[in-house]
Enzyme design. Structure first.
Site, PDB file in Angstrom:
ATOM      1  N   GLU A 143       0.802  -1.207  -0.057  1.00  0.00           N
ATOM      2  CA  GLU A 143       0.092  -0.199   0.066  1.00  0.00           C
ATOM      3  C   GLU A 143       0.933   1.362  -0.141  1.00  0.00           C
ATOM      4  O   GLU A 143       0.560   2.271  -0.763  1.00  0.00           O
ATOM      5  CB  GLU A 143      -0.917  -0.207   1.172  1.00  0.00           C
ATOM      6  CG  GLU A 143      -1.872   1.029   1.046  1.00  0.00           C
ATOM      7  CD  GLU A 143      -2.990   0.945   2.429  1.00  0.00           C
ATOM      8  OE1 GLU A 143      -3.983   1.903   2.778  1.00  0.00           O
ATOM      9  OE2 GLU A 143      -2.751  -0.120   3.382  1.00  0.00           O
ATOM     10  N   GLY A 149      -8.370   4.884   7.315  1.00  0.00           N
ATOM     11  CA  GLY A 149      -9.079   4.729   8.618  1.00  0.00           C
ATOM     12  C   GLY A 149      -8.486   3.669   9.570  1.00  0.00           C
ATOM     13  O   GLY A 149      -8.841   3.968  10.739  1.00  0.00           O
ATOM     14  N   ALA A 150      -7.774   2.716   9.059  1.00  0.00           N
ATOM     15  CA  ALA A 150      -7.309   1.826  10.012  1.00  0.00           C
ATOM     16  C   ALA A 150      -5.771   1.729  10.173  1.00  0.00           C
ATOM     17  O   ALA A 150      -5.104   1.361  10.972  1.00  0.00           O
ATOM     18  CB  ALA A 150      -7.588   0.378   9.645  1.00  0.00           C
ATOM     19  N   SER A 151      -5.148   2.415   9.097  1.00  0.00           N
ATOM     20  CA  SER A 151      -3.437   2.773   9.178  1.00  0.00           C
ATOM     21  C   SER A 151      -3.091   3.689   8.528  1.00  0.00           C
ATOM     22  O   SER A 151      -4.089   4.502   7.836  1.00  0.00           O
ATOM     23  CB  SER A 151      -2.888   1.216   8.379  1.00  0.00           C
ATOM     24  OG  SER A 151      -3.343   1.369   6.922  1.00  0.00           O
ATOM     25  N   THR A 152      -1.847   4.092   8.722  1.00  0.00           N
ATOM     26  CA  THR A 152      -1.157   4.950   7.967  1.00  0.00           C
ATOM     27  C   THR A 152       0.228   4.700   7.330  1.00  0.00           C
ATOM     28  O   THR A 152       0.715   3.794   7.649  1.00  0.00           O
ATOM     29  CB  THR A 152      -1.179   6.349   8.936  1.00  0.00           C
ATOM     30  OG1 THR A 152      -0.348   7.577   8.216  1.00  0.00           O
ATOM     31  CG2 THR A 152      -0.121   5.855   9.973  1.00  0.00           C
ATOM     32  N   GLN A 153       0.353   5.368   6.455  1.00  0.00           N
ATOM     33  CA  GLN A 153       1.683   4.988   5.499  1.00  0.00           C
ATOM     34  C   GLN A 153       2.453   5.959   5.423  1.00  0.00           C
ATOM     35  O   GLN A 153       2.233   7.312   5.117  1.00  0.00           O
ATOM     36  CB  GLN A 153       1.559   4.231   4.187  1.00  0.00           C
ATOM     37  CG  GLN A 153       0.927   2.757   4.223  1.00  0.00           C
ATOM     38  CD  GLN A 153      -0.539   2.828   4.716  1.00  0.00           C
ATOM     39  OE1 GLN A 153      -1.440   3.751   4.210  1.00  0.00           O
ATOM     40  NE2 GLN A 153      -1.097   1.672   5.458  1.00  0.00           N
TER      41      GLN A 153
END
Length: 491
Positions: free
Chosen positions: A165, A204-208
């Protein structure tokens, strides 16, 4: 002697005529193939909170095996993310059917069979797969079965890793900024000086985060290597599960619940005063991000209420506690939770949740950290009624969450990624570039074009318009002269 000259003149005339016809056919063939050779792809971005379908197109003639992709159409699917359908997986397929039917009207029928359709799910499904793998697989199987009933070429239905992602987000950002390939005088070329941009994605659930560092010092941090348009790039990538805005807010509420004495109403300083919400214990502890903190007397259907108090100082304090900065104590290259990260450099593009926070605060594309902090502080002191008035088109759940999201963004960028005030100014907060959404799905599509063959090259003419005109003029002139010579010899 005259007869010999006559034969030569007639031969030259016929040869000229033959060459004129051949060149004209070759040029016409080239024009036809290059003008109609568009290819299409459909990517469904199955995020934790929603799913969006994107239709991309690109000329069949690629640049060093990678397509020059543009966005043709996008469709937001009604309802939540597909992971929420774990109890009714068939509904996940039904939910996306309307948008897929719309794509049938966008893509030419003659291109259906060569148009790949893929669904890639992100952190919401990653978490579900870890928590209940059979449930996640049932959802994917239902969607795959639906795809196989469509007239398109079935591609993949799968779950992206956090690393993938981040890589695709980086590709999207740099492609849209013209860092990978630039258009100049109607031709696409690789930039003479390569300066790539970093990518910041908040879901909403993760950040990259992804960027090209000067060097990677930690041997355990394996860089990603990407080949695009004939050039290789080495990228640092990191995905943080449970740090997306929805899962982070869930953890924040759990901390409030556990830090207080047992009661039915709890104060939420990140929510505006005048806003109350009742949630079930399953809403709080049903996620993998909070499951380990379930109380001994946990009952999924029990309910508690959170009351907004609009206290930005306390909000900032509680958001900071969501990060484990102690794990990076004494380490030079560390973000949080003990994760290695080389020093950031260059410009960055921030999108998805990052953009929506800046939009809600009415900030421009680029702004200083001081401006952000002052605007956020003012926003977080406003009551529910005032926020509803200034953001009439936003959903209640989003309006409620913007203050929390703002402090999450501030803590992540300043304390986590170590953006100094000077480097903060090099971040561009964007939703679209030239009408194309900044999403990892674009990078995913670009990568897929590397595996899709282009139109048959054997029938493609190499003749340019200018060359055609010159050749045509020479042989038309030769033909006319031949005719004049023939006429003179016959007199």
């Amino acid at each position: 002697m005259v007869a010999k000259k006559l034969i030569i003149a007639i031969s030259v005339m016929f040869c000229s005529l033959l060459i004129i016809i051949s060149v004209s056919i070759a040029f016409a063939t080239k024009k036809k193939i290059l003008s109609s050779g568009l290819k299409y792809g459909i990517i469904l971005d199955a995020g934790s909170s929603r799913t969006t379908a994107f239709v991309y197109q690109w000329p069949a003639e690629k640049k060093h095996n990678t397509g020059l992709v543009t966005e043709k159409y996008h469709c937001r699917i009604e309802g939540p993310g597909i992971a929420t359908y774990k109890e009714n997986p068939k509904q996940a397929a039904i939910a996306i059917l309307d948008c897929l039917n719309r794509t049938l009207k966008i893509i030419p029928k003659e291109r259906y069979s060569t148009t790949q359709v893929c669904l890639a799910a992100t952190a919401g499904m990653r978490l579900l797969e870890l928590q209940d793998k059979p449930a996640a697989q049932r959802i994917l199987s239902e969607i795959e079965a639906l795809f196989k009933t469509l007239p398109f070429n079935f591609g993949r239905v799968h779950i992206l890793t956090g690393r993938e992602e981040a890589i695709y987000a980086w590709i999207s950002a740099n492609y849209l900024k013209g860092n990978l390939v630039k258009r100049n005088n109607k031709q696409y070329r690789h930039p003479f000086i390569v300066r790539t941009s970093g990518a910041l994605d908040l879901g909403g659930a993760s950040t990259q985060i992804a960027f090209t560092p000067r060097r990677i010092l930690n041997k355990l941090a394996t860089p990603a290597k990407v080949m695009l348009y004939g050039h290789k790039y080495v990228i640092y990538t990191q995905s943080f599960e449970c740090y997306g805005k929805d899962e982070a807010e869930r953890r924040y509420l759990v901390n409030i619940y556990q830090a207080s004495e047992a009661k039915t109403t709890y104060e939420s300083p990140c929510w505006p005063s005048g806003y109350n919400k009742t949630v079930s214990m399953d809403d709080l502890f049903g996620s993998l991000c909070t499951a380990s903190k379930r109380p001994a007397n946990y009952k999924p259907d029990d309910e508690i209420t959170f009351k907004g108090t609009g206290n930005p100082a306390k909000c900032q304090e509680l958001v900071y506690l969501l990060f484990d900065f102690e794990a990076c104590a004494g380490k030079s290259y560390c973000s949080f939770d003990g994760i290695y990260m080389p020093k950031i450099r260059g410009k960055f593009m921030a999108f998805s949740g990052f953009y929506h926070i800046s939009r809600a605060l009415r900030l421009p594309t680029s702004f200083s950290v001081t401006s952000f902090s002052e605007t956020l502080l003012s926003f977080c002191t406003k009551g529910w009624a005032e926020l509803k008035f200034i953001l009439p088109d936003d959903k209640d759940c989003d309006i409620r969450q913007y203050c929390f999201d703002g402090f999450l963004m501030h803590t992540l960028l300043i304390h986590g990624y170590k953006f100094s005030p000077i480097r903060w100014k090099k971040i561009s907060f964007m939703e679209t570039v030239n009408g194309i959404h900044v999403k990892w799905s674009l990078g995913y599509m670009l990568s897929i074009t590397n595996t899709i063959p282009q139109e048959i090259e054997e029938i493609r003419s190499k003749i340019s318009t200018t060359t055609f005109q010159i050749v045509l003029s020479v042989f038309v002139g030769t033909g006319i002269i031949s005719i004049l010579v023939i006429c003179k010899l016959m007199l």
